[in-house]
Design an enzyme around this catalytic site. Structure first.
Site, mmCIF file in Angstrom:
data_model
loop_
_atom_site.group_PDB
_atom_site.id
_atom_site.type_symbol
_atom_site.label_atom_id
_atom_site.label_comp_id
_atom_site.label_asym_id
_atom_site.label_seq_id
_atom_site.Cartn_x
_atom_site.Cartn_y
_atom_site.Cartn_z
ATOM 1 N N ASP A 1 2.720 0.937 0.302
ATOM 2 C CA ASP A 1 3.768 1.400 1.209
ATOM 3 C C ASP A 1 5.102 1.539 0.481
ATOM 4 O O ASP A 1 6.030 2.145 1.011
ATOM 5 C CB ASP A 1 3.942 0.395 2.364
ATOM 6 C CG ASP A 1 3.279 0.885 3.636
ATOM 7 O OD1 ASP A 1 3.046 2.100 3.746
ATOM 8 O OD2 ASP A 1 3.020 0.051 4.518
ATOM 9 N N LYS B 1 -5.707 6.551 9.254
ATOM 10 C CA LYS B 1 -5.801 6.257 7.813
ATOM 11 C C LYS B 1 -7.265 6.081 7.423
ATOM 12 O O LYS B 1 -7.715 6.574 6.391
ATOM 13 C CB LYS B 1 -5.009 4.979 7.481
ATOM 14 C CG LYS B 1 -3.506 5.192 7.513
ATOM 15 C CD LYS B 1 -2.733 3.888 7.444
ATOM 16 C CE LYS B 1 -1.250 4.167 7.681
ATOM 17 N NZ LYS B 1 -0.460 2.974 7.973
ATOM 18 N N GLN C 1 0.129 -3.422 8.394
ATOM 19 C CA GLN C 1 0.648 -2.478 9.384
ATOM 20 C C GLN C 1 1.787 -3.121 10.171
ATOM 21 O O GLN C 1 1.627 -4.190 10.756
ATOM 22 C CB GLN C 1 -0.499 -2.068 10.329
ATOM 23 C CG GLN C 1 -0.161 -0.930 11.269
ATOM 24 C CD GLN C 1 0.012 0.416 10.561
ATOM 25 O OE1 GLN C 1 -0.734 0.760 9.657
ATOM 26 N NE2 GLN C 1 1.011 1.169 10.978
#
Ligand code: NAP
Length: 280
Positions: free
Chosen positions: A119, A52, A96
Protein backbone atom coordinates in the site's frame (compact mmCIF):
# COMPACT_ATOMS: atom_id res chain seq x y z
CA UNK A 1 -12.21 17.09 -28.90
CA UNK A 2 -12.64 15.60 -25.43
CA UNK A 3 -11.45 12.04 -24.80
CA UNK A 4 -12.27 9.82 -21.86
CA UNK A 5 -9.57 8.34 -19.67
CA UNK A 6 -11.10 4.89 -19.71
CA UNK A 7 -9.58 3.17 -16.68
CA UNK A 8 -11.47 -0.03 -17.34
CA UNK A 9 -10.01 -0.36 -20.81
CA UNK A 10 -6.50 0.56 -19.64
CA UNK A 11 -6.75 -1.97 -16.81
CA UNK A 12 -7.80 -4.73 -19.23
CA UNK A 13 -4.88 -3.96 -21.54
CA UNK A 14 -2.35 -3.83 -18.70
CA UNK A 15 -3.73 -7.10 -17.31
CA UNK A 16 -2.43 -8.85 -20.44
CA UNK A 17 1.10 -7.54 -19.80
CA UNK A 18 0.92 -8.48 -16.13
CA UNK A 19 -0.24 -12.02 -16.96
CA UNK A 20 2.83 -12.35 -19.18
CA UNK A 21 5.10 -11.22 -16.31
CA UNK A 22 3.44 -13.70 -13.95
CA UNK A 23 3.97 -16.55 -16.38
CA UNK A 24 7.65 -15.62 -16.74
CA UNK A 25 7.96 -15.72 -12.94
CA UNK A 26 6.18 -19.07 -12.76
CA UNK A 27 8.65 -20.48 -15.30
CA UNK A 28 11.33 -19.65 -12.70
CA UNK A 29 9.32 -21.33 -9.94
CA UNK A 30 8.08 -18.06 -8.37
CA UNK A 31 4.40 -17.46 -7.74
CA UNK A 32 3.64 -13.86 -6.69
CA UNK A 33 1.75 -13.81 -3.38
CA UNK A 34 -0.58 -11.18 -1.94
CA UNK A 35 -2.23 -11.43 1.47
CA UNK A 36 -4.99 -9.18 2.73
CA UNK A 37 -5.97 -8.86 6.37
CA UNK A 38 -9.61 -7.92 6.79
CA UNK A 39 -11.00 -7.10 10.23
CA UNK A 40 -14.76 -7.29 10.65
CA UNK A 41 -17.37 -7.32 7.93
CA UNK A 42 -17.96 -3.71 6.91
CA UNK A 43 -19.73 -3.78 3.55
CA UNK A 44 -17.41 -1.45 1.64
CA UNK A 45 -14.17 -3.11 2.81
CA UNK A 46 -15.48 -6.57 1.94
CA UNK A 47 -16.33 -5.37 -1.58
CA UNK A 48 -12.85 -3.83 -2.03
CA UNK A 49 -11.20 -7.05 -0.84
CA UNK A 50 -13.35 -9.21 -3.11
CA UNK A 51 -12.39 -7.04 -6.09
CA UNK A 52 -8.70 -7.46 -5.24
CA UNK A 53 -9.15 -11.20 -4.93
CA UNK A 54 -10.89 -11.49 -8.30
CA UNK A 55 -8.15 -9.54 -10.06
CA UNK A 56 -5.34 -11.45 -8.33
CA UNK A 57 -6.89 -14.75 -9.37
CA UNK A 58 -7.30 -13.54 -12.96
CA UNK A 59 -3.60 -12.66 -13.10
CA UNK A 60 -2.37 -15.88 -11.45
CA UNK A 61 -1.28 -14.23 -8.20
CA UNK A 62 -1.67 -16.31 -5.02
CA UNK A 63 -4.26 -14.52 -2.92
CA UNK A 64 -4.72 -15.22 0.77
CA UNK A 65 -7.54 -13.58 2.70
CA UNK A 66 -6.97 -13.49 6.46
CA UNK A 67 -10.25 -12.59 8.09
CA UNK A 68 -10.56 -11.63 11.76
CA UNK A 69 -13.71 -10.84 13.72
CA UNK A 70 -14.16 -7.15 14.53
CA UNK A 71 -13.28 -7.74 18.21
CA UNK A 72 -9.84 -9.20 17.42
CA UNK A 73 -7.16 -7.92 19.79
CA UNK A 74 -4.45 -5.58 18.59
CA UNK A 75 -1.81 -8.10 19.73
CA UNK A 76 -3.31 -10.89 17.61
CA UNK A 77 -3.26 -8.59 14.62
CA UNK A 78 0.34 -7.51 15.27
CA UNK A 79 1.41 -11.16 15.63
CA UNK A 80 -0.15 -11.99 12.27
CA UNK A 81 1.68 -9.06 10.69
CA UNK A 82 4.96 -10.32 12.14
CA UNK A 83 4.24 -13.76 10.69
CA UNK A 84 3.56 -12.30 7.22
CA UNK A 85 6.70 -10.14 7.46
CA UNK A 86 8.68 -13.39 7.81
CA UNK A 87 6.79 -15.52 5.28
CA UNK A 88 8.87 -15.86 2.07
CA UNK A 89 5.88 -16.89 -0.03
CA UNK A 90 4.16 -13.54 0.65
CA UNK A 91 5.56 -10.76 -1.54
CA UNK A 92 3.26 -8.11 -0.20
CA UNK A 93 0.33 -7.66 2.14
CA UNK A 94 -2.30 -5.16 3.06
CA UNK A 95 -4.27 -4.47 6.18
CA UNK A 96 -7.59 -3.26 4.84
CA UNK A 97 -8.48 0.10 6.42
CA UNK A 98 -10.37 1.42 8.30
CA UNK A 99 -9.82 -0.68 11.44
CA UNK A 100 -12.15 -0.82 14.46
CA UNK A 101 -11.64 1.97 17.03
CA UNK A 102 -9.91 -0.24 19.64
CA UNK A 103 -6.99 -0.83 17.24
CA UNK A 104 -4.28 1.78 16.73
CA UNK A 105 -4.09 2.13 12.95
CA UNK A 106 -0.79 3.96 13.09
CA UNK A 107 0.85 1.18 15.09
CA UNK A 108 -0.46 -1.44 12.68
CA UNK A 109 0.83 0.40 9.59
CA UNK A 110 4.25 0.85 11.21
CA UNK A 111 4.46 -2.88 12.02
CA UNK A 112 4.37 -3.85 8.32
CA UNK A 113 7.81 -4.53 6.86
CA UNK A 114 8.34 -1.68 4.37
CA UNK A 115 9.59 -4.18 1.77
CA UNK A 116 6.18 -5.88 1.84
CA UNK A 117 4.08 -2.75 2.27
CA UNK A 118 2.23 -2.88 -1.08
CA UNK A 119 0.00 0.00 0.00
CA UNK A 120 3.05 2.26 0.34
CA UNK A 121 1.68 3.76 3.57
CA UNK A 122 4.65 3.04 5.88
CA UNK A 123 6.65 6.10 6.96
CA UNK A 124 9.73 4.62 5.28
CA UNK A 125 7.98 4.25 1.93
CA UNK A 126 6.40 7.71 2.19
CA UNK A 127 9.91 9.08 2.82
CA UNK A 128 11.35 7.04 -0.06
CA UNK A 129 8.80 8.57 -2.39
CA UNK A 130 9.60 12.15 -1.35
CA UNK A 131 13.36 11.68 -1.70
CA UNK A 132 12.88 10.34 -5.21
CA UNK A 133 13.71 6.71 -4.41
CA UNK A 134 10.28 5.11 -4.55
CA UNK A 135 9.85 1.57 -3.27
CA UNK A 136 6.13 0.76 -3.14
CA UNK A 137 3.57 3.45 -3.91
CA UNK A 138 0.02 4.10 -2.75
CA UNK A 139 -2.02 2.31 -5.39
CA UNK A 140 -4.53 5.02 -6.34
CA UNK A 141 -1.79 7.58 -6.96
CA UNK A 142 0.29 5.04 -8.88
CA UNK A 143 -2.79 4.05 -10.91
CA UNK A 144 -3.41 7.68 -11.90
CA UNK A 145 0.14 7.99 -13.26
CA UNK A 146 -0.19 4.67 -15.11
CA UNK A 147 -3.37 5.97 -16.73
CA UNK A 148 -1.78 9.30 -17.78
CA UNK A 149 1.16 7.39 -19.23
CA UNK A 150 -1.11 4.99 -21.10
CA UNK A 151 -2.66 7.96 -22.93
CA UNK A 152 0.80 9.51 -23.50
CA UNK A 153 -0.17 12.63 -21.59
CA UNK A 154 2.88 14.81 -21.15
CA UNK A 155 3.65 15.62 -17.53
CA UNK A 156 7.04 17.32 -17.63
CA UNK A 157 6.83 21.09 -17.40
CA UNK A 158 3.04 21.08 -17.05
CA UNK A 159 1.11 22.92 -14.36
CA UNK A 160 -0.47 20.21 -12.21
CA UNK A 161 -2.94 21.17 -9.51
CA UNK A 162 -4.09 18.59 -6.96
CA UNK A 163 -7.21 19.24 -4.88
CA UNK A 164 -7.04 17.26 -1.61
CA UNK A 165 -4.01 16.43 0.53
CA UNK A 166 -4.82 12.99 1.94
CA UNK A 167 -2.01 10.56 2.68
CA UNK A 168 -3.56 7.98 0.37
CA UNK A 169 -4.14 10.15 -2.72
CA UNK A 170 -3.41 13.89 -2.67
CA UNK A 171 0.07 13.87 -1.16
CA UNK A 172 1.49 10.84 -3.00
CA UNK A 173 0.11 11.88 -6.40
CA UNK A 174 1.63 15.34 -5.86
CA UNK A 175 5.01 13.77 -5.06
CA UNK A 176 4.81 11.55 -8.13
CA UNK A 177 3.91 14.43 -10.46
CA UNK A 178 6.76 16.47 -8.98
CA UNK A 179 9.12 13.57 -9.55
CA UNK A 180 8.02 13.62 -13.20
CA UNK A 181 8.92 17.32 -13.43
CA UNK A 182 5.46 18.87 -13.33
CA UNK A 183 5.06 22.19 -11.50
CA UNK A 184 2.78 21.04 -8.72
CA UNK A 185 0.33 23.04 -6.62
CA UNK A 186 -1.36 21.25 -3.71
CA UNK A 187 -4.70 22.68 -2.62
CA UNK A 188 -7.11 21.85 0.21
CA UNK A 189 -10.07 23.11 2.20
CA UNK A 190 -8.25 26.26 3.37
CA UNK A 191 -7.05 27.28 -0.10
CA UNK A 192 -8.27 30.77 -0.99
CA UNK A 193 -9.84 31.41 -4.41
CA UNK A 194 -9.74 27.73 -5.34
CA UNK A 195 -11.25 28.09 -8.87
CA UNK A 196 -8.66 30.75 -9.67
CA UNK A 197 -5.84 28.37 -8.68
CA UNK A 198 -7.28 25.27 -10.35
CA UNK A 199 -8.01 27.09 -13.61
CA UNK A 200 -4.23 27.43 -14.07
CA UNK A 201 -3.93 23.64 -14.28
CA UNK A 202 -2.92 21.75 -17.40
CA UNK A 203 -3.51 18.62 -15.31
CA UNK A 204 -6.11 18.76 -12.54
CA UNK A 205 -6.37 15.89 -10.06
CA UNK A 206 -9.42 16.00 -7.79
CA UNK A 207 -9.58 13.90 -4.59
CA UNK A 208 -11.84 15.54 -2.02
CA UNK A 209 -14.89 13.32 -1.49
CA UNK A 210 -17.59 15.88 -2.38
CA UNK A 211 -20.08 14.96 -5.08
CA UNK A 212 -19.82 17.07 -8.26
CA UNK A 213 -17.90 19.81 -6.43
CA UNK A 214 -15.71 20.86 -9.38
CA UNK A 215 -17.62 22.93 -11.94
CA UNK A 216 -16.55 24.33 -15.30
CA UNK A 217 -15.24 27.58 -13.76
CA UNK A 218 -12.54 25.47 -11.98
CA UNK A 219 -11.17 24.18 -15.26
CA UNK A 220 -8.95 25.66 -17.97
CA UNK A 221 -9.94 25.05 -21.58
CA UNK A 222 -8.13 21.89 -22.79
CA UNK A 223 -7.11 20.66 -19.33
CA UNK A 224 -6.68 17.00 -18.39
CA UNK A 225 -9.02 16.26 -15.48
CA UNK A 226 -8.67 13.17 -13.27
CA UNK A 227 -11.58 12.56 -10.90
CA UNK A 228 -10.68 10.33 -7.95
CA UNK A 229 -13.94 10.87 -6.04
CA UNK A 230 -16.31 8.02 -5.25
CA UNK A 231 -19.40 9.81 -4.05
CA UNK A 232 -23.19 9.56 -4.24
CA UNK A 233 -25.35 12.22 -5.86
CA UNK A 234 -28.75 13.37 -4.51
CA UNK A 235 -30.38 10.31 -6.08
CA UNK A 236 -27.87 7.96 -4.48
CA UNK A 237 -26.10 7.27 -7.79
CA UNK A 238 -22.33 6.77 -7.82
CA UNK A 239 -20.54 9.90 -9.06
CA UNK A 240 -17.24 11.72 -8.73
CA UNK A 241 -15.96 14.96 -7.24
CA UNK A 242 -16.22 16.55 -10.69
CA UNK A 243 -19.50 17.61 -12.26
CA UNK A 244 -18.84 15.62 -15.42
CA UNK A 245 -21.70 17.06 -17.47
CA UNK A 246 -20.70 20.61 -16.66
CA UNK A 247 -16.95 20.15 -17.09
CA UNK A 248 -16.25 17.52 -19.75
CA UNK A 249 -16.73 19.64 -22.89
CA UNK A 250 -13.97 22.00 -21.69
CA UNK A 251 -11.38 19.26 -21.20
CA UNK A 252 -8.98 17.44 -23.50
CA UNK A 253 -9.18 14.31 -21.34
CA UNK A 254 -11.40 13.46 -18.39
CA UNK A 255 -11.81 10.33 -16.30
CA UNK A 256 -15.39 9.19 -15.68
CA UNK A 257 -16.79 7.82 -12.42
CA UNK A 258 -17.26 4.90 -12.37
CA UNK A 259 -14.77 3.38 -14.83
CA UNK A 260 -11.90 5.87 -14.46
CA UNK A 261 -9.50 5.84 -11.53
CA UNK A 262 -11.27 2.99 -9.66
CA UNK A 263 -10.10 0.09 -11.87
CA UNK A 264 -6.59 1.59 -12.05
CA UNK A 265 -6.14 1.38 -8.28
CA UNK A 266 -6.28 -2.42 -8.30
CA UNK A 267 -4.13 -2.53 -11.45
CA UNK A 268 -1.40 -0.53 -9.70
CA UNK A 269 -1.62 -2.75 -6.63
CA UNK A 270 -1.20 -5.93 -8.68
CA UNK A 271 1.64 -4.36 -10.66
CA UNK A 272 3.48 -3.73 -7.39
CA UNK A 273 2.93 -7.26 -6.09
CA UNK A 274 4.41 -8.62 -9.32
CA UNK A 275 7.33 -6.17 -9.11
CA UNK A 276 8.06 -7.33 -5.54
CA UNK A 277 8.00 -10.96 -6.71
CA UNK A 278 10.39 -10.04 -9.54
CA UNK A 279 12.78 -8.67 -6.89
CA UNK A 280 12.82 -11.94 -4.93
P1 NAP B 1 -9.90 12.55 2.51
O1 NAP B 1 -8.88 11.86 3.33
O2 NAP B 1 -11.31 12.59 2.97
O3 NAP B 1 -9.39 14.04 2.29
C1 NAP B 1 -10.15 14.97 1.57
C2 NAP B 1 -9.27 16.10 1.15
O4 NAP B 1 -10.06 17.02 0.42
C3 NAP B 1 -8.66 16.86 2.35
O5 NAP B 1 -7.32 17.16 2.09
C4 NAP B 1 -9.51 18.13 2.40
O6 NAP B 1 -8.81 19.28 2.82
C5 NAP B 1 -9.89 18.31 0.93
N1 NAP B 1 -11.13 19.07 0.83
C6 NAP B 1 -12.32 18.79 1.42
N2 NAP B 1 -13.22 19.74 1.10
C7 NAP B 1 -12.59 20.60 0.29
C8 NAP B 1 -12.98 21.79 -0.36
N3 NAP B 1 -14.23 22.30 -0.23
N4 NAP B 1 -12.08 22.45 -1.13
C9 NAP B 1 -10.82 21.97 -1.26
N5 NAP B 1 -10.39 20.85 -0.66
C10 NAP B 1 -11.26 20.17 0.10
O7 NAP B 1 -9.92 12.09 1.00
P2 NAP B 1 -9.37 10.81 0.21
O8 NAP B 1 -9.27 9.63 1.10
O9 NAP B 1 -8.20 11.25 -0.61
O10 NAP B 1 -10.60 10.56 -0.77
C11 NAP B 1 -11.08 11.54 -1.67
C12 NAP B 1 -12.12 10.92 -2.58
O11 NAP B 1 -11.50 9.95 -3.38
C13 NAP B 1 -13.27 10.20 -1.87
O12 NAP B 1 -14.44 10.36 -2.63
C14 NAP B 1 -12.84 8.75 -1.90
O13 NAP B 1 -13.94 7.86 -1.83
C15 NAP B 1 -12.17 8.68 -3.22
N6 NAP B 1 -11.15 7.62 -3.36
C16 NAP B 1 -11.24 6.82 -4.45
C17 NAP B 1 -10.29 5.83 -4.66
C18 NAP B 1 -10.38 4.99 -5.88
O14 NAP B 1 -9.72 3.97 -5.96
N7 NAP B 1 -11.13 5.38 -6.88
C19 NAP B 1 -9.26 5.65 -3.73
C20 NAP B 1 -9.19 6.51 -2.64
C21 NAP B 1 -10.13 7.50 -2.47
P3 NAP B 1 -8.22 19.44 4.33
O15 NAP B 1 -6.99 18.59 4.35
O16 NAP B 1 -7.93 20.89 4.43
O17 NAP B 1 -9.29 18.96 5.25
Amino acid sequence: MMKQLNGKEVANTLDQEMMQRVSELKAKGIIPGLSVILVGDSGASSVYVRNKQKRAEKLGINFDLIHFESDVSQDTLLNKIEELNNDNTVDGFIVQLPLPDHINEDKVIKAIDSKKDVDGFSPENVGNLWIGQPNTLPATAAGILMMLDFYNIEIEGKNAVVIGRSNIVGKPVSAMLLERNATVTMTHSRTKNLPEVTSQADILIVAIGKAKFVKSNFVKEGAVVVDVGMDRDEEGKLCGDVDYDDVSSKTSYISPVPGGVGPMTITALMDQVITLAERR
